[in-house]
Design a protein around this motif. Structure first.
Motif, mmCIF file in Angstrom:
data_model
loop_
_atom_site.group_PDB
_atom_site.id
_atom_site.type_symbol
_atom_site.label_atom_id
_atom_site.label_comp_id
_atom_site.label_asym_id
_atom_site.label_seq_id
_atom_site.Cartn_x
_atom_site.Cartn_y
_atom_site.Cartn_z
ATOM 1 N N UNK A 133 45.956 23.588 3.756
ATOM 2 C CA UNK A 133 46.611 24.891 3.896
ATOM 3 C C UNK A 133 48.046 24.602 4.299
ATOM 4 N N UNK A 134 48.961 24.813 3.401
ATOM 5 C CA UNK A 134 50.355 24.437 3.624
ATOM 6 C C UNK A 134 50.971 25.198 4.791
ATOM 7 N N UNK A 135 50.559 26.429 5.026
ATOM 8 C CA UNK A 135 51.139 27.192 6.132
ATOM 9 C C UNK A 135 50.762 26.571 7.472
ATOM 10 N N UNK A 136 49.468 26.408 7.720
ATOM 11 C CA UNK A 136 49.015 25.966 9.041
ATOM 12 C C UNK A 136 49.108 24.463 9.241
ATOM 13 N N UNK A 137 49.062 23.682 8.152
ATOM 14 C CA UNK A 137 49.065 22.228 8.290
ATOM 15 C C UNK A 137 50.432 21.596 8.053
ATOM 16 N N UNK A 138 51.368 22.367 7.508
ATOM 17 C CA UNK A 138 52.659 21.754 7.193
ATOM 18 C C UNK A 138 53.853 22.638 7.513
ATOM 19 N N UNK A 139 53.982 23.782 6.873
ATOM 20 C CA UNK A 139 55.221 24.559 6.970
ATOM 21 C C UNK A 139 55.498 25.015 8.402
ATOM 22 N N UNK A 140 54.537 25.694 9.015
ATOM 23 C CA UNK A 140 54.758 26.149 10.384
ATOM 24 C C UNK A 140 54.859 24.988 11.372
ATOM 25 N N UNK A 141 53.973 23.971 11.311
ATOM 26 C CA UNK A 141 54.110 22.855 12.249
ATOM 27 C C UNK A 141 55.445 22.115 12.143
ATOM 28 N N UNK A 142 55.918 21.867 10.914
ATOM 29 C CA UNK A 142 57.216 21.204 10.767
ATOM 30 C C UNK A 142 58.314 22.051 11.404
ATOM 31 N N UNK A 143 58.265 23.358 11.173
ATOM 32 C CA UNK A 143 59.289 24.248 11.700
ATOM 33 C C UNK A 143 59.271 24.284 13.225
ATOM 34 N N UNK A 144 58.090 24.493 13.815
ATOM 35 C CA UNK A 144 58.045 24.623 15.277
ATOM 36 C C UNK A 144 58.307 23.297 15.967
ATOM 37 N N UNK A 145 57.823 22.186 15.372
ATOM 38 C CA UNK A 145 58.037 20.884 16.005
ATOM 39 C C UNK A 145 59.512 20.489 15.962
ATOM 40 N N UNK A 146 60.171 20.749 14.835
ATOM 41 C CA UNK A 146 61.589 20.402 14.714
ATOM 42 C C UNK A 146 62.415 21.175 15.728
ATOM 43 N N UNK A 147 62.199 22.489 15.814
ATOM 44 C CA UNK A 147 62.969 23.283 16.758
ATOM 45 C C UNK A 147 62.563 22.990 18.187
ATOM 46 N N UNK A 148 61.266 22.788 18.414
ATOM 47 C CA UNK A 148 60.826 22.461 19.762
ATOM 48 C C UNK A 148 61.495 21.205 20.282
ATOM 49 N N UNK A 149 61.559 20.163 19.458
ATOM 50 C CA UNK A 149 62.217 18.928 19.878
ATOM 51 C C UNK A 149 63.709 19.143 20.082
ATOM 52 N N UNK A 150 64.332 19.950 19.223
ATOM 53 C CA UNK A 150 65.757 20.229 19.380
ATOM 54 C C UNK A 150 66.034 20.951 20.696
ATOM 55 N N UNK A 151 65.186 21.912 21.049
ATOM 56 C CA UNK A 151 65.377 22.655 22.292
ATOM 57 C C UNK A 151 65.137 21.793 23.523
ATOM 58 N N UNK A 152 64.320 20.751 23.377
ATOM 59 C CA UNK A 152 63.967 19.912 24.518
ATOM 60 C C UNK A 152 62.529 20.083 24.947
ATOM 61 N N UNK A 153 61.698 20.647 24.071
ATOM 62 C CA UNK A 153 60.302 20.929 24.398
ATOM 63 C C UNK A 153 59.367 19.925 23.732
#
Length: 410
Positions: A133-153
């Protein structure tokens, strides 16, 4: 000045029958009729005027007679001062706080090293399975992980970030209003309140540390940049913008990736062209963002003086929701707008907004989407949509596929 309330006209009585369920499941039919019959109209279920054409959205977004205002549900979810709903000195300070890390020259310095390993890691987790499932296994995780790391989370799991994002999204779009101007579903904000409490519990210790020892994280920069020596911005001042990022900035790239893929699957020759030539990916993304705008109808403006727009007299203090997703389907601008077609002439779209409140992360978001799709197509060039199920989109304020099952031969 007499305000023309579009729903008082007999031929526009249908507007009062628009429901929140209809808008969340499929807003296109209602907005197509709004564009045709009442492009600036009061929509009772939203308790606000709505702008539905590209011309009116752009006019209001750039007009000196309007300033930003957060929707009632958005204000209830984020609190004050959220960057998307403030003006004047506060807006200048918050934009000055977030923009330095998002300038193209700065993004170019770190975006590939940040996003590509994340995208590759998520692809590797399923590339030998033959289905995902591209939404739950790839698209959303890539998006949240990238921004989370950028924010410092970095120490907060992707699953937690996705859950917070979902809770804030449902709270923000809990926009249905009663005739008395009250929220129709006040309990719909509870999960957003829970998310905010969890976010503060997780981020407060990090802020304590960054106040004493500044770090190369976005939130640390927000605390320190532009402040006199020895002083930082108050955490309660920046928390509403943190919530904005944990919703909008996480949502936009993730759903942009997924919507672009759905669009490409609908045009197999275009999908083949993109897989064969990855330099076409940015064109596909631009069309995907127009075709299904992730931030579909989540921003608003309020008139600062009496003004007439599209023949409608608006008194000072009138809020107007800007429906950018509708504007991006305006037949006065785009030929056959319901079709995904990355080969259409390059025309500006409004997926990232307009005016001085346009999305500050345009450059960053486009690169997250590009890198993610590069890694996906490199690893799985024979990707196909699982045609045994339909793709369902959801959302009126924010919109994207709820899931996207795909298959490929291993």
């Amino acid at each position: 000045m007499t305000t023309t309330n579009e729903t008082t006209r007999p031929d526009h009585a249908w507007i009062a029958d628009i429901t929140m369920t209809e808008l969340e499941r499929n807003p296109y039919a209602a907005y197509e009729r709004l564009r045709r019959e009442a492009p600036l109209a009061y929509v009772p279920v939203l308790g606000s005027y709505v702008a539905s054409t590209a011309e009116i959205c752009r006019e209001i977004a750039t007009s000196p007679d309007f300033e930003a205002v957060i929707t009632p549900a958005g204000g209830r979810t984020f609190g004050h001062p959220a960057i998307i709903g403030v003006n004047g000195d506060i807006h200048r300070d918050l934009r000055g706080m977030v923009e330095p890390q998002l300038q193209p020259v700065e993004v170019d310095r770190w975006v590939d090293d940040l996003v590509r390993p994340i995208a590759r890691r998520y692809v590797e987790a399923f590339e030998t399975d033959g289905h995902a499932d591209i939404v739950s296994q790839f698209a959303e995780p890539v998006s949240v992980r990238s921004l989370g790391d950028l924010l410092g989370l970095a120490d907060i799991s992707s699953d937690t970030l996705r859950r917070w994002f979902g809770q804030l999204s449902r709270s923000f779009t809990n926009a249905s209003m009663t005739e008395d101007g009250e929220f129709a579903n006040p309990d719909g904000f509870i999960e957003g309140d829970v998310a905010r409490a969890e976010i503060q519990a997780a981020v407060d210790p990090l802020i304590d540390h960054w106040i004493a020892e500044p770090a190369e994280t976005a939130i640390s920069h927000w605390l320190h940049d532009g402040m006199p020596p020895g002083r930082t911005r108050d955490r309660q001042y920046i928390y509403p913008t943190i919530y904005v990022y944990l919703l909008g900035a996480m949502q936009e790239p993730g759903h942009g990736i997924a919507s672009t893929l759905v669009g490409l699957f609908s045009e197999p020759d275009q999908l083949e062209a993109v897989v064969d030539d990855p330099t076409l990916i940015p064109r596909a993304i631009s069309e995907g963002m127009r075709w299904t705008s992730p931030i579909w109808s989540a921003t608003a403006r309020i008139s600062t003086a009496p003004v007439c727009i599209a023949g409608v007299d608006l008194p000072a203090g009138t809020p107007v929701i800007l429906s950018y997703g509708s504007a991006n389907h305006d037949t006065g601008v785009y030929e056959a707008p319901t079709r995904f077609d990355m080969r259409r002439p390059p025309l500006p779209h409004l997926a990232f907004g307009a005016g001085n409140h346009a999305c500050a992360g345009i450059y960053y978001a486009n690169h997250v989407m590009r890198i993610a799709l590069e890694e996906l197509f490199e690893a799985i060039p024979n990707l196909e949509r699982d045609s045994s199920t339909d793709v369902e989109f959801w959302g009126w304020g924010f919109r994207g596929p709820t899931s996207l099952p795909v298959t490929w031969e291993v």
